[in-house]
Design a protein around this motif. Structure first.
Motif, PDB file in Angstrom:
ATOM      1  N   ILE A 141       7.379  -5.865  17.991  1.00 42.25           N
ATOM      2  CA  ILE A 141       6.176  -5.397  17.293  1.00 42.25           C
ATOM      3  C   ILE A 141       6.558  -4.578  16.063  1.00 42.25           C
ATOM      4  CG2 ILE A 141       4.166  -3.873  17.479  1.00 42.25           C
ATOM      5  CD1 ILE A 141       4.041  -4.732  20.479  1.00 42.25           C
ATOM      6  N   GLU A 142       7.516  -3.658  16.238  1.00 43.09           N
ATOM      7  CA  GLU A 142       7.958  -2.840  15.108  1.00 43.09           C
ATOM      8  C   GLU A 142       8.628  -3.695  14.039  1.00 43.09           C
ATOM      9  OE1 GLU A 142       7.217   0.322  14.501  1.00 43.09           O
ATOM     10  OE2 GLU A 142       5.997   0.131  16.314  1.00 43.09           O
ATOM     11  N   SER A 143       9.343  -4.723  14.459  1.00 46.01           N
ATOM     12  CA  SER A 143       9.987  -5.622  13.510  1.00 46.01           C
ATOM     13  C   SER A 143       8.943  -6.362  12.681  1.00 46.01           C
ATOM     14  CB  SER A 143      10.876  -6.610  14.258  1.00 46.01           C
ATOM     15  OG  SER A 143      11.607  -7.417  13.369  1.00 46.01           O
ATOM     16  N   ALA A 144       7.866  -6.806  13.338  1.00 48.27           N
ATOM     17  CA  ALA A 144       6.786  -7.500  12.629  1.00 48.27           C
ATOM     18  C   ALA A 144       6.081  -6.554  11.659  1.00 48.27           C
ATOM     19  CB  ALA A 144       5.793  -8.079  13.623  1.00 48.27           C
ATOM     20  N   LYS A 145       5.881  -5.311  12.066  1.00 50.24           N
ATOM     21  CA  LYS A 145       5.234  -4.331  11.192  1.00 50.24           C
ATOM     22  C   LYS A 145       6.137  -4.004   9.993  1.00 50.24           C
ATOM     23  CE  LYS A 145       2.311  -2.078  14.659  1.00 50.24           C
ATOM     24  NZ  LYS A 145       1.996  -0.806  15.363  1.00 50.24           N
ATOM     25  N   ARG A 146       7.439  -3.911  10.244  1.00 48.91           N
ATOM     26  CA  ARG A 146       8.376  -3.639   9.151  1.00 48.91           C
ATOM     27  C   ARG A 146       8.366  -4.790   8.145  1.00 48.91           C
ATOM     28  NH1 ARG A 146      12.332  -2.142  12.092  1.00 48.91           N
ATOM     29  NH2 ARG A 146      13.497  -4.093  12.186  1.00 48.91           N
ATOM     30  N   PHE A 147       8.286  -6.018   8.643  1.00 50.04           N
ATOM     31  CA  PHE A 147       8.193  -7.173   7.754  1.00 50.04           C
ATOM     32  C   PHE A 147       6.971  -7.052   6.848  1.00 50.04           C
ATOM     33  CE2 PHE A 147       5.880 -11.196   7.140  1.00 50.04           C
ATOM     34  CZ  PHE A 147       6.749 -11.828   6.265  1.00 50.04           C
ATOM     35  N   THR A 148       5.872  -6.588   7.396  1.00 48.95           N
ATOM     36  CA  THR A 148       4.647  -6.434   6.609  1.00 48.95           C
ATOM     37  C   THR A 148       4.859  -5.471   5.444  1.00 48.95           C
ATOM     38  OG1 THR A 148       3.245  -6.896   8.525  1.00 48.95           O
ATOM     39  CG2 THR A 148       2.245  -5.669   6.726  1.00 48.95           C
ATOM     40  N   VAL A 149       5.528  -4.351   5.705  1.00 46.37           N
ATOM     41  CA  VAL A 149       5.779  -3.356   4.660  1.00 46.37           C
ATOM     42  C   VAL A 149       6.727  -3.913   3.599  1.00 46.37           C
ATOM     43  CG1 VAL A 149       6.696  -1.059   4.188  1.00 46.37           C
ATOM     44  CG2 VAL A 149       5.369  -1.459   6.264  1.00 46.37           C
ATOM     45  N   VAL A 150       7.746  -4.623   4.028  1.00 42.84           N
ATOM     46  CA  VAL A 150       8.702  -5.214   3.085  1.00 42.84           C
ATOM     47  C   VAL A 150       8.030  -6.286   2.232  1.00 42.84           C
ATOM     48  CG1 VAL A 150      10.819  -6.584   2.896  1.00 42.84           C
ATOM     49  CG2 VAL A 150      10.709  -4.663   4.500  1.00 42.84           C
ATOM     50  N   ALA A 151       7.189  -7.110   2.859  1.00 43.86           N
ATOM     51  CA  ALA A 151       6.472  -8.152   2.108  1.00 43.86           C
ATOM     52  C   ALA A 151       5.567  -7.531   1.050  1.00 43.86           C
ATOM     53  CB  ALA A 151       5.651  -9.014   3.072  1.00 43.86           C
ATOM     54  N   LYS A 152       4.874  -6.458   1.422  1.00 45.61           N
ATOM     55  CA  LYS A 152       4.021  -5.745   0.464  1.00 45.61           C
ATOM     56  C   LYS A 152       4.855  -5.214  -0.692  1.00 45.61           C
ATOM     57  CE  LYS A 152       3.531  -1.467   0.921  1.00 45.61           C
ATOM     58  NZ  LYS A 152       3.291  -0.065   1.344  1.00 45.61           N
ATOM     59  N   THR A 153       6.033  -4.693  -0.394  1.00 45.01           N
ATOM     60  CA  THR A 153       6.909  -4.128  -1.415  1.00 45.01           C
ATOM     61  C   THR A 153       7.395  -5.196  -2.385  1.00 45.01           C
ATOM     62  OG1 THR A 153       7.618  -2.358   0.075  1.00 45.01           O
ATOM     63  CG2 THR A 153       9.098  -2.907  -1.767  1.00 45.01           C
ATOM     64  N   ILE A 154       7.762  -6.353  -1.871  1.00 49.79           N
ATOM     65  CA  ILE A 154       8.227  -7.444  -2.736  1.00 49.79           C
ATOM     66  C   ILE A 154       7.126  -7.870  -3.701  1.00 49.79           C
ATOM     67  CG2 ILE A 154       8.919  -9.885  -2.751  1.00 49.79           C
ATOM     68  CD1 ILE A 154      10.439  -9.277  -0.124  1.00 49.79           C
ATOM     69  N   LYS A 155       5.918  -7.995  -3.186  1.00 52.22           N
ATOM     70  CA  LYS A 155       4.808  -8.370  -4.059  1.00 52.22           C
ATOM     71  C   LYS A 155       4.539  -7.293  -5.098  1.00 52.22           C
ATOM     72  CE  LYS A 155       0.006  -9.960  -4.012  1.00 52.22           C
ATOM     73  NZ  LYS A 155      -1.178 -10.231  -3.165  1.00 52.22           N
ATOM     74  N   ALA A 156       4.588  -6.025  -4.671  1.00 53.09           N
ATOM     75  CA  ALA A 156       4.342  -4.924  -5.601  1.00 53.09           C
ATOM     76  C   ALA A 156       5.403  -4.864  -6.691  1.00 53.09           C
ATOM     77  CB  ALA A 156       4.291  -3.602  -4.831  1.00 53.09           C
ATOM     78  N   LEU A 157       6.665  -5.120  -6.328  1.00 53.23           N
ATOM     79  CA  LEU A 157       7.739  -5.110  -7.324  1.00 53.23           C
ATOM     80  C   LEU A 157       7.516  -6.170  -8.392  1.00 53.23           C
ATOM     81  CD1 LEU A 157      10.860  -4.588  -5.031  1.00 53.23           C
ATOM     82  CD2 LEU A 157      10.025  -2.999  -6.774  1.00 53.23           C
ATOM     83  N   ARG A 158       7.039  -7.335  -7.977  1.00 54.51           N
ATOM     84  CA  ARG A 158       6.797  -8.412  -8.937  1.00 54.51           C
ATOM     85  C   ARG A 158       5.658  -8.092  -9.891  1.00 54.51           C
ATOM     86  NH1 ARG A 158       7.166 -13.254  -4.383  1.00 54.51           N
ATOM     87  NH2 ARG A 158       9.453 -13.322  -4.246  1.00 54.51           N
ATOM     88  N   ALA A 159       4.781  -7.164  -9.475  1.00 57.65           N
ATOM     89  CA  ALA A 159       3.646  -6.781 -10.321  1.00 57.65           C
ATOM     90  C   ALA A 159       3.897  -5.480 -11.074  1.00 57.65           C
ATOM     91  CB  ALA A 159       2.392  -6.639  -9.453  1.00 57.65           C
ATOM     92  N   THR A 160       5.070  -4.887 -10.907  1.00 55.74           N
ATOM     93  CA  THR A 160       5.371  -3.577 -11.490  1.00 55.74           C
ATOM     94  C   THR A 160       5.751  -3.695 -12.963  1.00 55.74           C
ATOM     95  OG1 THR A 160       6.068  -2.609  -9.386  1.00 55.74           O
ATOM     96  CG2 THR A 160       6.954  -1.611 -11.389  1.00 55.74           C
ATOM     97  N   LYS A 161       5.179  -2.813 -13.763  1.00 56.40           N
ATOM     98  CA  LYS A 161       5.552  -2.723 -15.176  1.00 56.40           C
ATOM     99  C   LYS A 161       6.104  -1.325 -15.436  1.00 56.40           C
ATOM    100  CE  LYS A 161       2.737  -4.276 -18.455  1.00 56.40           C
ATOM    101  NZ  LYS A 161       1.650  -4.259 -19.477  1.00 56.40           N
ATOM    102  N   ILE A 162       7.376  -1.279 -15.847  1.00 51.21           N
ATOM    103  CA  ILE A 162       8.044  -0.019 -16.151  1.00 51.21           C
ATOM    104  C   ILE A 162       8.030   0.194 -17.659  1.00 51.21           C
ATOM    105  CG2 ILE A 162      10.215   1.264 -16.062  1.00 51.21           C
ATOM    106  CD1 ILE A 162      10.995  -0.438 -13.624  1.00 51.21           C
ATOM    107  N   GLY A 163       7.551   1.331 -18.094  1.00 52.96           N
ATOM    108  CA  GLY A 163       7.632   1.693 -19.505  1.00 52.96           C
ATOM    109  C   GLY A 163       8.930   2.433 -19.760  1.00 52.96           C
ATOM    110  N   LEU A 164       9.777   1.894 -20.636  1.00 55.58           N
ATOM    111  CA  LEU A 164      11.058   2.520 -20.970  1.00 55.58           C
ATOM    112  C   LEU A 164      10.941   3.141 -22.358  1.00 55.58           C
ATOM    113  CD1 LEU A 164      14.030   3.173 -20.612  1.00 55.58           C
ATOM    114  CD2 LEU A 164      14.577   0.826 -21.323  1.00 55.58           C
ATOM    115  N   VAL A 165      10.870   4.458 -22.388  1.00 58.43           N
ATOM    116  CA  VAL A 165      10.727   5.181 -23.651  1.00 58.43           C
ATOM    117  C   VAL A 165      12.122   5.583 -24.127  1.00 58.43           C
ATOM    118  CG1 VAL A 165       9.686   7.152 -24.822  1.00 58.43           C
ATOM    119  CG2 VAL A 165       8.476   6.035 -22.926  1.00 58.43           C
ATOM    120  N   GLY A 166      12.590   4.956 -25.197  1.00 56.45           N
ATOM    121  CA  GLY A 166      13.964   5.133 -25.626  1.00 56.45           C
ATOM    122  C   GLY A 166      14.849   4.186 -24.825  1.00 56.45           C
TER     123      GLY A 166
END
Length: 442
Positions: free
Chosen positions: A140-165
Motif C-alpha cells: 500500500i505504501e509503495s503504491a502511495k509513493r508511486f502516486t507522489v513520484v508520478a505527480k512530481t514527474i508531471k510537475a517537473l515537465r510543467a515547471t518553468k524556471i526563470g534564470l536571472v543572469g
C-alpha cells in the motif's frame, strides 16, 4: 489535484467473486485525500476494450497509471494499455497466494505481473513492480509513493524556471545543458537579464517596495545594523522578482547576485528570495539551475519550502550546510530568533537572513550532470543543535547517516537542496523513471 488511473485487468476464465473483491480492496486501501483515481468498474479482459479504456485515460490527463492484475491476464491485454500510456509513469501490482476458507489459494495475479514485467523490461519501458496482498502495508505504501513520484514527474515537465543572469563566479558545476535538462529532467528554463530585474526594481513605488518590509516583519526582526537604503532596495528586489514571476508565469526562480547585485547595484536578494520561497515559489541564487531543479523535486515530493546551502565543512561524521544569506523563514528552529542582519562582508552589500535551521531528519540532494547524462547524489542526516555560522549566517549542522568517506565521494558541488523527512525512496524511484543514475550515501 493529483490524478492516477487505477486499471484493473483479469482473464475471463479466472474471475471469481473472490478475485473481484481483491481489486476493489486494493483501490480502497490506497485512496487518500488530495488524490483522485480514475478507474474501470469491471476488469478489462480483451485487448480491444483495454485499448478503448486507455483512450479514456488519456482524456483524463492523469499523472500516472497503476495496473492492478485481479487474476492471471494475457499480456496482450495489458500491452494494449501500456502502448498508449507509456509516456506516463507506470506501475503494475500483483498479489501472492493467500488463505481462503482455510486453503492457500491463487488468482494467478503474481504470475501475470511477473510475465508482464519481463515484457516491459525487454522493451525498455520503465515501470514500478508492486508485489503484495491488497492489505499488505508495504504494498500500500509503495503504491502511495508511486502516486507522489508520478505527480512530481508531471510537475517537473510543467515547471518553468526563470534564470536571472547566469552562473556566478566561474562555478562550472553550476552550468547546465538547457536541452538535456528539459528533455530528461523536465523543467524549461527562461533566460532573463539582470537588467530586467533591476529595471523592475527601480520602477517600484513606495507602496510596492514597502510590501516586503510589511511581510518580512511577520516572520523576522530587522536588525539595527541593516541600513534603510538596503531595506528599501531589498523591497524593490522583492517587487521585481514577483513581477517577473507574474509576467512569465514562473514556477521557480534563480537570481545571480554576484557581482551585478552585490556590488554594482548594491544589494543582495537573499531575504527577498527567502520570502518568495515561503510563499510557494521555488527560489535560489548564484545562477545554479541544477540546484534549483533539485529544490523543485524536493518541493513537489514534500510540499515544503525548500532550503539550499553550501556544504562548508565536513568533520567527525557531521556536515555543515550554510548559504551566504538565503534561508526560508519557515525552516527556523526558533522563529522568535530570526533576524535580518547586514552581511558585513567585503564585496557584498545588503542584508542576510540570520537563523538556525530546525533539528530532525533531513534529506539532502543534488542533480548533477555527467557524461551526457545525470547522476543524483542523495542521503539523509539528523539535524543537530547548531550555531549561526560566524555569528550571523544561516546554518544547519547534521549528522551524516552513512560514512563520511562516501559523503565526500558523492560531492559534485558545494550546493545541495534540503528538506525535512526521509524522501530517499521517492528519489530512487524518480531516478528509475527518469532513467538517470543515483548515488545514495550509506
Amino acid at each position: 489535484m493529483t490524478k492516477i488511473a487505477f486499471i484493473r485487468i483479469a482473464h475471463k476464465d479466472y474471475q471469481t467473486d473472490m478475485s473481484r473483491g481483491k481489486g476493489k480492496e486494493a483501490l480502497n486501501n490506497i485512496k487518500e485525500d488530495g488524490i483522485e483515481y480514475f478507474s474501470n468498474t469491471e476488469p478489462l479482459v480483451e485487448p480491444a476494450e483495454a485499448r478503448k479504456f486507455a483512450y479514456k485515460v488519456l482524456a483524463e490527463n492523469v499523472d500516472g497509471a497503476l495496473l492492478y492484475f485481479d487474476t492471471w491476464a494475457e499480456p496482450s491485454v495489458a500491452m494494449s494499455i501500456v502502448l498508449e500510456l507509456k509516456h506516463l509513469p507506470l506501475a503494475i501490482w500483483g498479489s501472492p497466494m493467500f488463505k481462503y476458507q482455510g486453503k492457500l489459494e491463487s488468482t494467478g495475479s503474481f504470475v501475470a505481473i511477473s510475465v508482464f514485467s519481463g515484457a516491459l523490461k525487454r522493451l525498455g519501458i520503465s515501470h514500478k513492480y508492486i508485489h503484495g496482498a491488497t492489505d499488505d502495508r508495504s504494498a500500500i505504501e509503495s503504491a502511495k509513493r508511486f502516486t507522489v513520484v508520478a505527480k512530481t514527474i508531471k510537475a517537473l515537465r510543467a515547471t518553468k524556471i526563470g534564470l536571472v543572469g547566469y552562473a556566478a563566479m566561474s562555478m562550472y558545476s553550476c552550468t547546465f545543458d538547457h536541452l538535456m535538462l528539459r528533455g530528461i529532467i523536465g523543467p524549461e528554463v527562461l533566460q532573463i537579464d539582470s537588467y530586467s530585474l533591476i529595471k523592475l526594481a527601480e520602477s517600484a513605488s513606495r507602496e510596492q517596495y514597502g510590501q516586503f518590509e510589511a511581510n518580512v516583519k511577520k516572520c523576522s526582526r530587522i536588525g539595527e545594523d541593516v541600513k534603510s537604503e538596503h531595506l528599501e532596495k531589498e523591497g524593490r528586489l522583492y517587487y521585481g522578482i514577483k513581477e517577473l514571476v507574474r509576467k512569465y508565469d514562473l514556477d521557480a526562480i534563480n537570481v545571480k547576485c554576484q557581482y551585478e547585485l552585490s556590488q554594482e547595484w548594491g544589494c543582495i536578494p537573499c531575504p527577498a528570495l527567502s520570502l518568495t520561497a515561503d510563499e510557494g515559489l521555488v527560489s535560489g541564487c548564484e545562477g545554479d539551475v541544477l540546484t534549483t531543479a533539485s529544490q523543485a523535486v524536493l518541493s513537489y515530493l514534500s510540499g515544503q519550502s525548500i532550503a539550499y546551502g553550501d556544504i562548508l565543512n565536513v568533520q567527525n561524521g557531521e556536515a555543515l550546510l550554510s548559504a551566504c544569506g538565503f534561508a526560508p523563514y519557515s525552516t527556523a528552529h526558533d522563529p522568535s530568533k530570526v533576524v535580518l542582519r547586514d552581511i558585513g562582508h567585503p564585496g557584498f552589500n545588503g542584508p542576510v537572513v540570520s537563523l538556525v535551521m530546525k533539528k530532525g531528519k533531513v534529506t539532502y540532494m543534488r542533480i548533477n550532470e555527467k557524461d551526457c547524462g545525470y547522476i543524483m547524489g542523495m542521503g539523509t542526516g539528523e539535524g543537530l543543535d547548531t550555531e549561526l555560522r560566524q555569528g550571523k549566517f544561516p546554518a544547519l549542522k547534521f549528522k551524516i547517516n552513512g560514512s563520511q568517506e562516501n559523503f565526500l565521494k558523492s560531492l559534485h558541488s558545494q550546493h545541495y537542496a534540503l528538506c525535512y523527512g526521509d524522501y530517499t525512496e521517492h528519489l530512487k524511484e524518480l531516478c528509475e523513471f527518469l532513467k538517470i543514475d543515483y548515488y545514495m550515501v550509506d
